[in-house]
Design an enzyme around this catalytic site. Structure first.
Site, short mmCIF file in Angstrom:
data_model
loop_
_atom_site.label_atom_id
_atom_site.label_comp_id
_atom_site.label_asym_id
_atom_site.label_seq_id
_atom_site.Cartn_x
_atom_site.Cartn_y
_atom_site.Cartn_z
N GLY A 175 0.80 -1.21 0.00
CA GLY A 175 0.00 0.00 0.00
C GLY A 175 0.84 1.26 0.00
O GLY A 175 0.46 2.27 0.59
N ARG A 208 1.37 3.56 -2.07
CA ARG A 208 0.84 4.76 -2.70
C ARG A 208 -0.23 5.45 -1.86
O ARG A 208 -0.65 6.56 -2.17
CB ARG A 208 0.27 4.42 -4.08
CG ARG A 208 1.34 4.23 -5.14
CD ARG A 208 0.71 4.07 -6.51
NE ARG A 208 1.67 4.24 -7.59
CZ ARG A 208 1.38 4.15 -8.88
NH1 ARG A 208 0.12 3.89 -9.24
NH2 ARG A 208 2.31 4.30 -9.80
N VAL A 234 -0.91 6.18 4.39
CA VAL A 234 -0.08 5.55 5.42
C VAL A 234 1.15 4.90 4.82
O VAL A 234 2.28 5.08 5.30
CB VAL A 234 -0.91 4.52 6.22
CG1 VAL A 234 -0.01 3.75 7.19
CG2 VAL A 234 -2.04 5.20 6.98
N SER A 279 -7.26 0.19 12.58
CA SER A 279 -7.94 1.46 12.78
C SER A 279 -8.64 1.45 14.13
O SER A 279 -9.08 0.40 14.60
CB SER A 279 -8.97 1.67 11.66
OG SER A 279 -9.86 2.73 11.99
N SER A 280 -8.76 2.63 14.72
CA SER A 280 -9.43 2.71 16.02
C SER A 280 -10.91 2.37 15.93
O SER A 280 -11.56 2.16 16.96
CB SER A 280 -9.26 4.12 16.60
OG SER A 280 -9.84 5.09 15.75
N CYS A 281 -11.47 2.27 14.71
CA CYS A 281 -12.88 1.91 14.58
C CYS A 281 -13.15 0.46 14.97
O CYS A 281 -14.30 0.04 15.04
CB CYS A 281 -13.37 2.17 13.16
SG CYS A 281 -12.77 0.98 11.94
N TYR A 328 -15.94 -2.69 7.84
CA TYR A 328 -14.50 -2.40 7.85
C TYR A 328 -13.87 -2.84 9.16
O TYR A 328 -12.79 -3.44 9.18
CB TYR A 328 -14.30 -0.90 7.63
CG TYR A 328 -12.86 -0.45 7.58
CD1 TYR A 328 -12.05 -0.76 6.50
CD2 TYR A 328 -12.30 0.28 8.63
CE1 TYR A 328 -10.73 -0.34 6.43
CE2 TYR A 328 -10.98 0.71 8.57
CZ TYR A 328 -10.20 0.40 7.48
OH TYR A 328 -8.89 0.81 7.43
N LYS A 344 -10.81 -5.58 9.87
CA LYS A 344 -9.57 -5.22 10.56
C LYS A 344 -9.36 -6.08 11.82
O LYS A 344 -8.23 -6.47 12.13
CB LYS A 344 -9.57 -3.74 10.91
CG LYS A 344 -9.36 -2.83 9.72
CD LYS A 344 -7.99 -3.10 9.07
CE LYS A 344 -7.69 -2.16 7.94
NZ LYS A 344 -6.37 -2.44 7.33
N PRO A 374 -4.23 2.91 14.60
CA PRO A 374 -4.16 4.37 14.59
C PRO A 374 -5.52 5.01 14.85
O PRO A 374 -6.57 4.45 14.51
CB PRO A 374 -3.68 4.71 13.18
CG PRO A 374 -3.36 3.41 12.53
CD PRO A 374 -4.09 2.35 13.26
N LEU A 387 -6.42 9.65 10.94
CA LEU A 387 -5.18 10.12 10.34
C LEU A 387 -5.44 11.19 9.29
O LEU A 387 -6.52 11.26 8.70
CB LEU A 387 -4.45 8.95 9.68
CG LEU A 387 -4.05 7.80 10.61
CD1 LEU A 387 -3.58 6.61 9.79
CD2 LEU A 387 -2.98 8.24 11.58
N HIS A 400 -12.58 11.04 4.61
CA HIS A 400 -12.80 11.20 6.03
C HIS A 400 -13.02 12.68 6.38
O HIS A 400 -12.84 13.55 5.53
CB HIS A 400 -11.62 10.63 6.82
CG HIS A 400 -11.53 9.13 6.74
ND1 HIS A 400 -10.61 8.48 5.95
CD2 HIS A 400 -12.26 8.17 7.36
CE1 HIS A 400 -10.77 7.17 6.08
NE2 HIS A 400 -11.75 6.96 6.92
N ARG A 422 -13.78 21.21 1.31
CA ARG A 422 -15.01 21.99 1.32
C ARG A 422 -14.74 23.47 1.58
O ARG A 422 -15.27 24.35 0.90
CB ARG A 422 -15.96 21.42 2.38
CG ARG A 422 -17.39 21.91 2.25
CD ARG A 422 -18.31 21.12 3.16
NE ARG A 422 -18.24 19.70 2.87
CZ ARG A 422 -18.74 18.75 3.68
NH1 ARG A 422 -19.29 19.10 4.82
NH2 ARG A 422 -18.66 17.49 3.35
N TRP A 446 -22.01 18.02 8.25
CA TRP A 446 -22.91 16.97 8.72
C TRP A 446 -23.01 16.94 10.24
O TRP A 446 -22.04 17.22 10.95
CB TRP A 446 -22.40 15.62 8.24
CG TRP A 446 -22.74 15.34 6.80
CD1 TRP A 446 -23.00 16.26 5.82
CD2 TRP A 446 -22.84 14.06 6.18
NE1 TRP A 446 -23.26 15.64 4.64
CE2 TRP A 446 -23.17 14.29 4.83
CE3 TRP A 446 -22.69 12.76 6.63
CZ2 TRP A 446 -23.36 13.24 3.93
CZ3 TRP A 446 -22.87 11.72 5.74
CH2 TRP A 446 -23.21 11.95 4.40
N ARG A 506 -13.26 13.87 18.47
CA ARG A 506 -12.34 13.06 17.67
C ARG A 506 -10.89 13.42 17.99
O ARG A 506 -10.57 14.53 18.42
CB ARG A 506 -12.59 13.29 16.18
CG ARG A 506 -13.91 12.74 15.66
CD ARG A 506 -13.94 11.22 15.68
NE ARG A 506 -15.18 10.71 15.12
CZ ARG A 506 -16.28 10.47 15.84
NH1 ARG A 506 -16.28 10.73 17.14
NH2 ARG A 506 -17.36 9.98 15.28
#
Length: 313
Positions: free
Chosen positions: A11, A13, A16, A108-110, A137, A141, A164, A167, A180, A188, A203, A210
């Site tokens: 990964g 490219r 991370v 991921s922390s999710c 997801y 993980k 993490p 990020l 994200h 925006r 939103w 966070r």
């Protein structure tokens, strides 16, 4: 790792992976192995097995993943689960089969429960239900993390995992719908400034808390852990500091130079109410983040405006 060790960054490219490559180069590692998606499809088990059998990397940083924000996760649940589980299982299994000395899996922390204790310690994994908006997801993980743990326990491998927090930084995804929160805000507010818009709508209600980590700080931790940590339990990667989404929008607007009004669409989802990692384990190991949030946002914005193709992703 020795400076001439054969190191594969999967990964490279992505945000991370590219940061890990930068950090390895900065620290003097000279034998870094990479492949683009066109050169190696990690979802293809045969292709991954052939690659590992031929190249025999000694160390692997598994940073490849299919990632996205709330909209992307909710609209492609099956894709997020299948693609992530396939690529991580293929790489981890092939690394083991081909005698890889050490592998580091990036999660991921999710993965932690929606209503986990705050700050979230590594030990709270699988103690209650996940956040539904990114469940697919997260399950993928968790599977990668657990496969590393089970290989360690069954076969004595030295495979570790890093989880993490949110990020941001160079090579981020600024897609208008699939990015994200922080890169989405950068795009925006930049477009609103350029177009002279008087309002920007965000939103939710701005209340979720966070934590954000600059990606080059994560890369520094990844190399540090590869050289200094072994264990079945993951290691959290974060700053230990949190900010509301409302405060974040104000900070991004300040950095970008947008002076209009921010409106809130409360019909849109907030996501998890709070996501702060307990980073005491990394601290005990001797590591701490370097980049403060406003400084990191400035660096990320510079990357956005100087690399136009970022905005098209």
């Amino acid at each position: 790792m020795e400076k001439n060790s054969k190191i594969y960054v999967a990964g490279h490219r992505g945000m991370v992976g590219s940061a890990i490559v930068r950090e390895l180069v900065r620290q003097g590692y000279t034998n870094i192995l990479t492949r683009t998606h066109a050169e190696l499809d990690l979802i293809s088990q045969d292709a991954v097995n052939e690659f590992f059998a031929k190249e025999k990397p000694e160390y692997v940083f598994l940073a490849a993943a299919k990632v996205g924000g709330i909209v992307a996760n909710q609209s492609a649940l099956a894709d997020f689960m299948y693609d992530n589980m396939m690529l991580e299982m293929n790489v981890i299994h092939a690394a083991w089969k081909n005698g890889c000395k050490k592998l580091e899996f990036l999660g991921s922390s999710c993965i932690y429960p929606r209503m986990a204790p705050q700050p979230m310690p590594e030990s709270c994994l699988l103690t209650s239900e996940l956040e539904k908006t990114n469940e697919a997801y997260a399950l993928a993980k968790i599977s990668g993390l657990k496969y590393c743990e089970f290989l360690n326990r069954q076969y004595g491998t030295d495979y570790i995992s890093v989880m993490p927090t949110n990020l941001y930084g160079p090579n981020d995804n600024y897609h208008p719908e699939h990015s994200h929160v922080l890169p989405a805000l950068i795009r925006r507010f930049h477009e609103a400034k350029v177009q002279g818009l008087k309002t920007v709508t965000c939103w939710g209600d701005g209340s979720p808390l966070r934590e954000f980590l600059y990606v080059d700080d994560l890369a520094n931790l990844c190399v540090f852990l590869m050289n200094n940590y072994s264990g079945n339990e993951t290691v959290n990667a974060g700053t230990g500091k949190e900010i509301t989404i409302k405060q974040l929008t104000e900070l991004v607007a300040k950095v970008v130079g947008y002076e209009g009004e921010v409106l809130w669409d409360t019909t849109r989802p907030n996501g998890t109410p709070r996501k702060l990692l307990d980073v005491s384990k990394a601290a005990r190991l001797g590591w701490r983040y370097r980049t403060e949030l406003e400084d990191g946002i400035r660096l990320a914005y510079e990357d956005f405006i100087t690399n136009p193709m970022r905005a098209e992703r």
